[in-house]
Design a protein around this motif. Structure first.
Motif, PDB file in Angstrom:
ATOM      1  N   VAL A  48     -15.619  37.642   7.497  1.00  7.30           N
ATOM      2  CA  VAL A  48     -16.870  38.426   7.490  1.00  7.30           C
ATOM      3  C   VAL A  48     -16.802  39.159   8.858  1.00  7.30           C
ATOM      4  O   VAL A  48     -17.319  40.551   8.839  1.00  7.30           O
ATOM      5  N   ALA A  49     -17.258  38.411   9.638  1.00 10.23           N
ATOM      6  CA  ALA A  49     -17.761  38.772  11.108  1.00 10.23           C
ATOM      7  C   ALA A  49     -17.304  37.711  12.127  1.00 10.23           C
ATOM      8  O   ALA A  49     -17.380  36.817  11.745  1.00 10.23           O
ATOM      9  N   ALA A  50     -17.246  38.431  13.505  1.00  7.43           N
ATOM     10  CA  ALA A  50     -17.090  37.395  14.505  1.00  7.43           C
ATOM     11  C   ALA A  50     -17.838  37.831  15.639  1.00  7.43           C
ATOM     12  O   ALA A  50     -18.183  39.134  15.871  1.00  7.43           O
ATOM     13  N   ILE A  51     -18.389  37.054  16.677  1.00  2.71           N
ATOM     14  CA  ILE A  51     -18.896  37.321  17.688  1.00  2.71           C
ATOM     15  C   ILE A  51     -18.401  36.604  18.918  1.00  2.71           C
ATOM     16  O   ILE A  51     -18.024  35.381  18.827  1.00  2.71           O
ATOM     17  N   ASN A  52     -18.188  37.163  20.092  1.00  2.00           N
ATOM     18  CA  ASN A  52     -17.646  36.465  21.230  1.00  2.00           C
ATOM     19  C   ASN A  52     -18.995  35.623  21.871  1.00  2.00           C
ATOM     20  O   ASN A  52     -19.883  36.530  22.091  1.00  2.00           O
ATOM     21  N   TRP A  53     -18.624  34.489  22.306  1.00  2.00           N
ATOM     22  CA  TRP A  53     -19.774  33.469  22.449  1.00  2.00           C
ATOM     23  C   TRP A  53     -20.486  33.927  23.875  1.00  2.00           C
ATOM     24  O   TRP A  53     -21.416  33.924  24.092  1.00  2.00           O
ATOM     25  N   SER A  54     -19.428  34.486  24.868  1.00  3.74           N
ATOM     26  CA  SER A  54     -20.025  34.904  26.125  1.00  3.74           C
ATOM     27  C   SER A  54     -20.582  36.173  26.226  1.00  3.74           C
ATOM     28  O   SER A  54     -21.816  36.478  26.607  1.00  3.74           O
ATOM     29  N   SER A  55     -19.734  37.462  25.655  1.00  2.00           N
ATOM     30  CA  SER A  55     -20.361  38.729  25.834  1.00  2.00           C
ATOM     31  C   SER A  55     -21.453  39.052  24.734  1.00  2.00           C
ATOM     32  O   SER A  55     -22.012  40.079  24.859  1.00  2.00           O
ATOM     33  N   GLY A  56     -21.081  38.490  23.614  1.00  2.00           N
ATOM     34  CA  GLY A  56     -21.930  38.906  22.307  1.00  2.00           C
ATOM     35  C   GLY A  56     -21.085  39.981  21.595  1.00  2.00           C
ATOM     36  O   GLY A  56     -21.834  40.706  20.644  1.00  2.00           O
ATOM     37  N   ASN A  57     -20.027  40.553  22.019  1.00  4.24           N
ATOM     38  CA  ASN A  57     -19.458  41.604  21.437  1.00  4.24           C
ATOM     39  C   ASN A  57     -19.121  41.063  19.919  1.00  4.24           C
ATOM     40  O   ASN A  57     -18.926  39.942  19.697  1.00  4.24           O
ATOM     41  N   THR A  58     -19.081  41.976  19.191  1.00  2.18           N
ATOM     42  CA  THR A  58     -18.963  41.552  17.620  1.00  2.18           C
ATOM     43  C   THR A  58     -17.887  42.008  17.134  1.00  2.18           C
ATOM     44  O   THR A  58     -17.211  43.648  17.332  1.00  2.18           O
ATOM     45  N   LEU A  59     -17.414  41.820  15.913  1.00  2.00           N
ATOM     46  CA  LEU A  59     -16.320  42.485  14.933  1.00  2.00           C
ATOM     47  C   LEU A  59     -16.735  42.197  13.605  1.00  2.00           C
ATOM     48  O   LEU A  59     -17.234  41.181  13.120  1.00  2.00           O
ATOM     49  N   TYR A  60     -16.433  43.195  12.737  1.00  2.00           N
ATOM     50  CA  TYR A  60     -16.893  43.084  11.329  1.00  2.00           C
ATOM     51  C   TYR A  60     -15.672  43.426  10.203  1.00  2.00           C
ATOM     52  O   TYR A  60     -14.731  44.353  10.776  1.00  2.00           O
ATOM     53  N   ALA A  61     -15.913  42.868   9.025  1.00  2.00           N
ATOM     54  CA  ALA A  61     -14.711  43.172   8.162  1.00  2.00           C
ATOM     55  C   ALA A  61     -15.245  44.830   7.758  1.00  2.00           C
ATOM     56  O   ALA A  61     -16.622  45.001   7.618  1.00  2.00           O
ATOM     57  N   ASP A  62     -14.240  45.479   7.653  1.00  2.00           N
ATOM     58  CA  ASP A  62     -14.689  46.945   7.412  1.00  2.00           C
ATOM     59  C   ASP A  62     -15.274  47.176   6.259  1.00  2.00           C
ATOM     60  O   ASP A  62     -16.363  47.911   6.339  1.00  2.00           O
ATOM     61  N   SER A  63     -15.403  46.385   5.312  1.00  2.00           N
ATOM     62  CA  SER A  63     -16.265  46.721   4.035  1.00  2.00           C
ATOM     63  C   SER A  63     -17.646  46.390   4.234  1.00  2.00           C
ATOM     64  O   SER A  63     -18.421  46.473   3.266  1.00  2.00           O
ATOM     65  N   LEU A  64     -17.961  45.350   5.183  1.00  3.22           N
ATOM     66  CA  LEU A  64     -19.221  44.919   5.397  1.00  3.22           C
ATOM     67  C   LEU A  64     -19.948  45.463   6.408  1.00  3.22           C
ATOM     68  O   LEU A  64     -21.141  45.173   6.721  1.00  3.22           O
TER      69      LEU A  64
END
Length: 125
Positions: A48-64
């Motif tokens: 679904v989604a991920a977040i880097n614990w230190s930077s807070g950068n995020t990644l999402y599944a394209d459909s969401l």
């Protein structure tokens, strides 16, 4: 070891919003990133989604992208998943996952070592 406990699931109507929480405990300082996955009945566990614990950068599944937002509060060791405009096809068990160590984005369930027990989200039409 890292322990994860999800909460916030429930039965909702289509169109509403819901926020899931995942509280981490244990060796949280070693977490590289945290992610949400979901698994509908009879289907595979999907990223679904991920977040880097230190930077807070995020990644999402394209459909969401645009409907779901992942965030974290380091002081509370908590990761959130804000889900807006929910649809019946969002119905699934939502799992929080964490990984220690890394150097890129990880979107496969097999990449993650630590898992919560999941929280059920059911969206009625």
């Amino acid at each position: 070891q890292v322990q994860l406990v999800e909460s916030g699931g429930g039965l909702v109507q289509a169109g509403v919003s819901l926020r899931l929480s995942c509280v981490a405990s244990g060796r949280t300082f070693s977490v590289y990133d945290a992610a949400w996955f979901r698994q509908a009945p009879g289907k595979e566990r999907d990223f679904v989604a991920a977040i880097n614990w230190s930077s807070g950068n995020t990644l999402y599944a394209d459909s969401l992208k645009g409907r779901f937002t992942i965030s974290r509060d380091n002081a509370k060791n908590t990761v959130y998943l804000q889900m807006n405009s929910l649809k019946p096809e969002d119905t699934a068990v939502y799992y929080c996952a964490a990984k220690t160590g890394g150097s890129r984005w990880y979107t496969l369930s097999t990449d993650y070592v630590y898992w919560g027990r999941g929280t059920q989200v059911t969206v009625s039409s």
